[in-house]
Scaffold this motif. Structure first.
Motif: not given
Length: 465
Positions: A120-121, A189, A192, A413, A419, A425
């Motif tokens: 997710r990064t 973050e 997920r 962030n 993210r 994603e």
């Protein structure tokens, strides 16, 4: 003439041993890559493999430019000096083989953190934190514990609390540092997409390839024989070419206690998880094995084999308990990196303070000199000096890494550089960031209930092809 020849042979053997150990530690990067790739979903396999390569190459540059100097500068007990210190090697006392061994440790730290924030990064975020972690955050902790001029070093002439912190191969310096960094990244973050339902109940997002995980685990096991037995040269007063620090006859014992701790943790995890979930799980066994290795890493040079079995037994339950707690708190770590490296790394430091044997402590840190008295394991009657230093190391690492990595992840962030978007994603990092999947028809491995945005995406792709 004869003495000079003997010294030359000794230096040659030490250098060969150190380089061989460095190569073994570097092999662990392959293990990290295999475990990471197998533990994520197929749509993110290419991304996590690329990240593991980037962690190594970015870490190489940052550790060369800054990290080595911060870690082994010798004029300040808190922050090393002599930036670009490696450039002084031809005219100074630095040794290239020592640098290579230290570099192999430095790049391992970023790999731990990468696992916590996988799937997710943004790729650019990895570049930033890998450089910062390898070049500054980790080296400062390495300096505290492994440089003879630093405040927590057990090799210091005036060790902290009369003992200094014994972290022989890095349960705290390497594993706890990487875990705390990953913990903050994952918290900032958030979990997920799809990891927890609307009521907070966890939904399994299983990795796509157990074979890679098992292969990676065995590679890490192999590499740990360089990680632990090779670490005599990290506690030397100067550098391996100029010091005979340590009793080399204990190298075999270090390898044995490493194996026993990991094996015990693995078998306890196997049967414990069987009772908890009702079936045998290879992934749990692999993580249990690694947890045992992580915790014995601190005290591998100073404990008996029987103590290593106790270490591994407790390690398994710590990992199981932390994983249960993580789910209850809606914490999402795809590789259980924070729980494994953080929880087991912390236990490893405390375990050393409880079970370190006086004879072995003197072997490792005082060349086995007769008449030396220093604190050792509390349970064995060695007083509170060592366990106190171990506890201080734990808190120092938590405070330092939190004070440096939390602001960095928070800033990334806020700048929307951390993210990826929800649509990206769901589609997978491979296709959204790298132009294609690691596998043909990788989407066949994924969940059946995609959001409509992903269905539309696949429809467009079919039309284009």
């Amino acid at each position: 003439m004869e003495a000079s020849w003997e010294q030359s042979v000794t230096n040659s053997i030490n250098t060969i041993y150190l380089l061989f150990s460095a190569y073994l530690v570097f092999v662990m990067q392959i293990g990290f890559a295999m475990i990471s790739a197998g533990s994520v979903r197929a749509k993110n396999a290419m991304n996590i493999m690329l990240i593991n390569v980037v962690d190594a190459v970015v870490g190489s540059i940052s550790f060369y430019l800054f990290g080595f100097a911060f870690a082994y500068g010798d004029s300040n007990p808190f922050i090393g000096t002599n930036l670009f210190a490696l450039a002084n090697i031809p005219n100074g006392t630095y040794d290239y083989s020592f640098f290579l061994y230290q570099w192999a440790f430095a790049i391992a730290v970023a790999g731990i953190t990468s696992g916590s924030i996988a799937e997710r990064t943004q790729f650019s975020a990895y570049l930033v934190f890998s450089f910062f972690l390898s070049g500054f955050v980790y080296p400062i902790v390495a300096h505290w514990v492994w440089s003879s001029s630093a405040w927590l070093s057990a090799s210091s002439s005036e060790p902290f609390l009369g003992s200094g912190a014994i972290d022989f191969a890095g349960s705290g310096v390497v594993h706890l540092v990487g875990a705390i960094a990953g913990l903050w990244g994952s918290i900032i973050e958030g979990p997920r997409v799809g990891r927890f339902d609307a009521f907070g109940k966890p939904i399994p997002l299983r990795g796509h390839n157990a074979t890679l995980v098992v292969i990676g685990t065995f590679l890490l096991w192999f590499g740990w024989f360089g990680f632990n037995p090779g670490s005599f040269d990290k506690i030397v007063v100067a550098y391996p070419s100029t010091s005979d620090e340590g009793n080399w006859t204990s190298v075999g014992r270090i390898a044995v206690v490493t194996t026993l701790a990991g094996s015990t943790a693995s078998i306890v995890t196997l049967f414990s998880r069987r009772l908890l979930i009702g079936h045998w799980d290879a992934m749990d066994v692999c993580n249990g094995l690694l947890g045992g290795f992580v915790d014995i890493t601190s005290g591998c040079s100073v404990v008996e084999p029987w103590a290593a079995i106790i270490c591994g037994f407790v390690s398994a339950w710590i990992l199981i308990g932390l994983n249960i707690l993580a789910l209850k708190m809606n914490y999402d770590d795809p590789l259980e990196a924070a729980q494994l490296h953080g929880g087991c790394g912390t236990w490893g430091l405390l375990f050393t303070g409880l079970f370190a044997k006086e004879e072995f402590v003197i072997q490792a840190y005082n060349k086995g000199d007769i008449g030396v008295v220093r604190p050792y394991g509390l349970i064995l009657g060695g007083g509170f000096g060592l366990i106190g230093a171990q506890t201080v190391e734990i808190f120092a690492i938590i405070v330092w890494v939190s004070a440096t990595m939390w602001p960095m992840f928070y800033a990334l962030n806020r700048l929307k550089l951390l993210r990826i978007s929800t649509d990206e994603e769901v589609a997978g990092l491979d296709i959204s960031s790298h132009g294609g999947y690691a596998y043909t028809h990788a989407y066949a491995y994924q969940e059946d209930n995609y959001p409509r945005s992903y269905a539309n995406y696949m429809h467009i792709q079919d039309e284009q092809s």
